[in-house]
Write a protein that holds these residues in place. Sequence first.
Motif, PDB file in Angstrom:
ATOM      1  N   LEU A 165       1.162   0.963  -6.153  1.00  0.00           N
ATOM      2  CA  LEU A 165       1.756   2.279  -5.866  1.00  0.00           C
ATOM      3  C   LEU A 165       1.660   3.257  -7.041  1.00  0.00           C
ATOM      4  O   LEU A 165       2.358   4.270  -7.074  1.00  0.00           O
ATOM      5  CB  LEU A 165       3.242   2.126  -5.465  1.00  0.00           C
ATOM      6  CG  LEU A 165       3.544   1.130  -4.340  1.00  0.00           C
ATOM      7  CD1 LEU A 165       5.042   1.025  -4.128  1.00  0.00           C
ATOM      8  CD2 LEU A 165       2.849   1.557  -3.060  1.00  0.00           C
ATOM      9  N   GLU A 204       0.812  -1.206   0.000  1.00  0.00           N
ATOM     10  CA  GLU A 204       0.000   0.000   0.000  1.00  0.00           C
ATOM     11  C   GLU A 204       0.848   1.261   0.000  1.00  0.00           C
ATOM     12  O   GLU A 204       0.381   2.326  -0.401  1.00  0.00           O
ATOM     13  CB  GLU A 204      -0.926   0.007   1.220  1.00  0.00           C
ATOM     14  CG  GLU A 204      -1.933  -1.145   1.215  1.00  0.00           C
ATOM     15  CD  GLU A 204      -2.839  -1.113   2.435  1.00  0.00           C
ATOM     16  OE1 GLU A 204      -2.573  -0.270   3.336  1.00  0.00           O
ATOM     17  OE2 GLU A 204      -3.803  -1.914   2.489  1.00  0.00           O
ATOM     18  N   LYS A 205       2.073   1.162   0.489  1.00  0.00           N
ATOM     19  CA  LYS A 205       2.976   2.303   0.526  1.00  0.00           C
ATOM     20  C   LYS A 205       4.370   1.826   0.121  1.00  0.00           C
ATOM     21  O   LYS A 205       4.675   0.625   0.180  1.00  0.00           O
ATOM     22  CB  LYS A 205       2.989   2.937   1.920  1.00  0.00           C
ATOM     23  CG  LYS A 205       3.350   1.991   3.042  1.00  0.00           C
ATOM     24  CD  LYS A 205       3.196   2.688   4.387  1.00  0.00           C
ATOM     25  CE  LYS A 205       3.656   1.802   5.551  1.00  0.00           C
ATOM     26  NZ  LYS A 205       2.888   0.528   5.635  1.00  0.00           N
ATOM     27  N   PRO A 206       5.241   2.743  -0.321  1.00  0.00           N
ATOM     28  CA  PRO A 206       6.565   2.336  -0.827  1.00  0.00           C
ATOM     29  C   PRO A 206       7.364   1.466   0.149  1.00  0.00           C
ATOM     30  O   PRO A 206       8.046   0.535  -0.288  1.00  0.00           O
ATOM     31  CB  PRO A 206       7.264   3.671  -1.080  1.00  0.00           C
ATOM     32  CG  PRO A 206       6.155   4.619  -1.376  1.00  0.00           C
ATOM     33  CD  PRO A 206       5.019   4.189  -0.491  1.00  0.00           C
ATOM     34  N   ASP A 207       7.264   1.736   1.453  1.00  0.00           N
ATOM     35  CA  ASP A 207       8.038   0.948   2.421  1.00  0.00           C
ATOM     36  C   ASP A 207       7.641  -0.527   2.411  1.00  0.00           C
ATOM     37  O   ASP A 207       8.428  -1.397   2.806  1.00  0.00           O
ATOM     38  CB  ASP A 207       7.854   1.521   3.832  1.00  0.00           C
ATOM     39  CG  ASP A 207       8.618   2.826   4.017  1.00  0.00           C
ATOM     40  OD1 ASP A 207       9.501   3.108   3.176  1.00  0.00           O
ATOM     41  OD2 ASP A 207       8.327   3.551   4.980  1.00  0.00           O
ATOM     42  N   ASP A 208       6.427  -0.822   1.947  1.00  0.00           N
ATOM     43  CA  ASP A 208       5.982  -2.213   1.902  1.00  0.00           C
ATOM     44  C   ASP A 208       6.801  -3.042   0.913  1.00  0.00           C
ATOM     45  O   ASP A 208       6.842  -4.274   1.018  1.00  0.00           O
ATOM     46  CB  ASP A 208       4.499  -2.279   1.510  1.00  0.00           C
ATOM     47  CG  ASP A 208       3.589  -1.730   2.613  1.00  0.00           C
ATOM     48  OD1 ASP A 208       4.014  -1.741   3.783  1.00  0.00           O
ATOM     49  OD2 ASP A 208       2.463  -1.293   2.289  1.00  0.00           O
ATOM     50  N   VAL A 232       0.857   6.848  -5.915  1.00  0.00           N
ATOM     51  CA  VAL A 232       1.612   7.454  -4.808  1.00  0.00           C
ATOM     52  C   VAL A 232       3.107   7.528  -5.091  1.00  0.00           C
ATOM     53  O   VAL A 232       3.870   8.013  -4.240  1.00  0.00           O
ATOM     54  CB  VAL A 232       1.373   6.664  -3.494  1.00  0.00           C
ATOM     55  CG1 VAL A 232      -0.086   6.778  -3.073  1.00  0.00           C
ATOM     56  CG2 VAL A 232       1.789   5.206  -3.633  1.00  0.00           C
ATOM     57  N   THR A 233       3.548   7.057  -6.250  1.00  0.00           N
ATOM     58  CA  THR A 233       4.972   7.124  -6.590  1.00  0.00           C
ATOM     59  C   THR A 233       5.133   7.574  -8.034  1.00  0.00           C
ATOM     60  O   THR A 233       4.185   7.568  -8.824  1.00  0.00           O
ATOM     61  CB  THR A 233       5.671   5.754  -6.421  1.00  0.00           C
ATOM     62  OG1 THR A 233       5.018   4.789  -7.261  1.00  0.00           O
ATOM     63  CG2 THR A 233       5.637   5.309  -4.978  1.00  0.00           C
TER      64      THR A 233
END
Length: 307
Positions: free
Chosen positions: A254, A178-182, A257-258
């Motif tokens: 992503l 759901e977010k880049p860190d994932d 969001v990216t």
Amino acid sequence: MNWLDRVPFPYLRNFEAAGRTGSFAEAAEELHLSPSAVSHSVRRLEEVIGLRLFHRSARDVELSPEGAVLLEYIQRAMEEMRRGFSILGNDEATPLRLHTAPSFATQWLLPRLSRFVKAYPNIDLRFSASADYGRFENGELDLDIVYGEPKPSPYETVPLVVEGLAPLCSAELAQTIEKPDDLLKHTLIQCDAQRFQWKGWFELNGLTPPVRYGLRFDRSAMAIAAAADGLGVVLESTLLAEREIKSGALVRPLTHVTRELQYIGHYLMYPKRLHYHYAFETFKNWLLSELGLETTEAPAPSSLTRR
């Protein structure tokens, strides 16, 4: 000075054979002459133009830098003559000989090729693929689709479509991202032949790149297949992975969001000629059209152009 007025054609033919084979003896056998006759004609050519074309030793001969340049141009001229005679005297279609980067061939070109074959069934296509650039010098190649910006050369170079590099993975894996860190929770698949790597993507998005990666391949096709099999997340060209994205084998987490890396990944190369045969023009225009690029209308086949 017009050197062609002073240089007999047999001198050029003998020089080309000697330069291509790297041997006066092999050139003589090919031309049905004696080695001394080939050597003498090359020596006379050197005297006429005032340049040394070969470095000679007791055992072999090697082209000088000037000889290498002259050889390339003579070979191109001879190929044009061969094509001209073929057009005038041969009823058989001239095949289109195409060399391409391997992953571009398997991932993008081959899935579309049926449309070309159906539209132009009389064009004889001959393909080869490798990571090396194709060689036009021997006249056995018409077009080359290469990966990465080519070095300066005497050939025409056409940049193809802008490609985007984005994280791609199976739909199942995407549900956990759901977010880049994932991304760091999963195996990151990297293609070593890719111009831009995961490091560049993380930096573009203001993130710290990881220290190590789980899987590395030397071909995009293998990296894409590994991601489609659920082995991890690959950073790959959405152009090359278009078939897998359309089928749902790969998805783009992503997206909103990216940012994706964008660059021109592939180039079309071919020799400069005054005239190109029908198959060449037709395939080139079809290729550019499939990529959404501007094309020029291909000539209609006739008794002179259908080859």
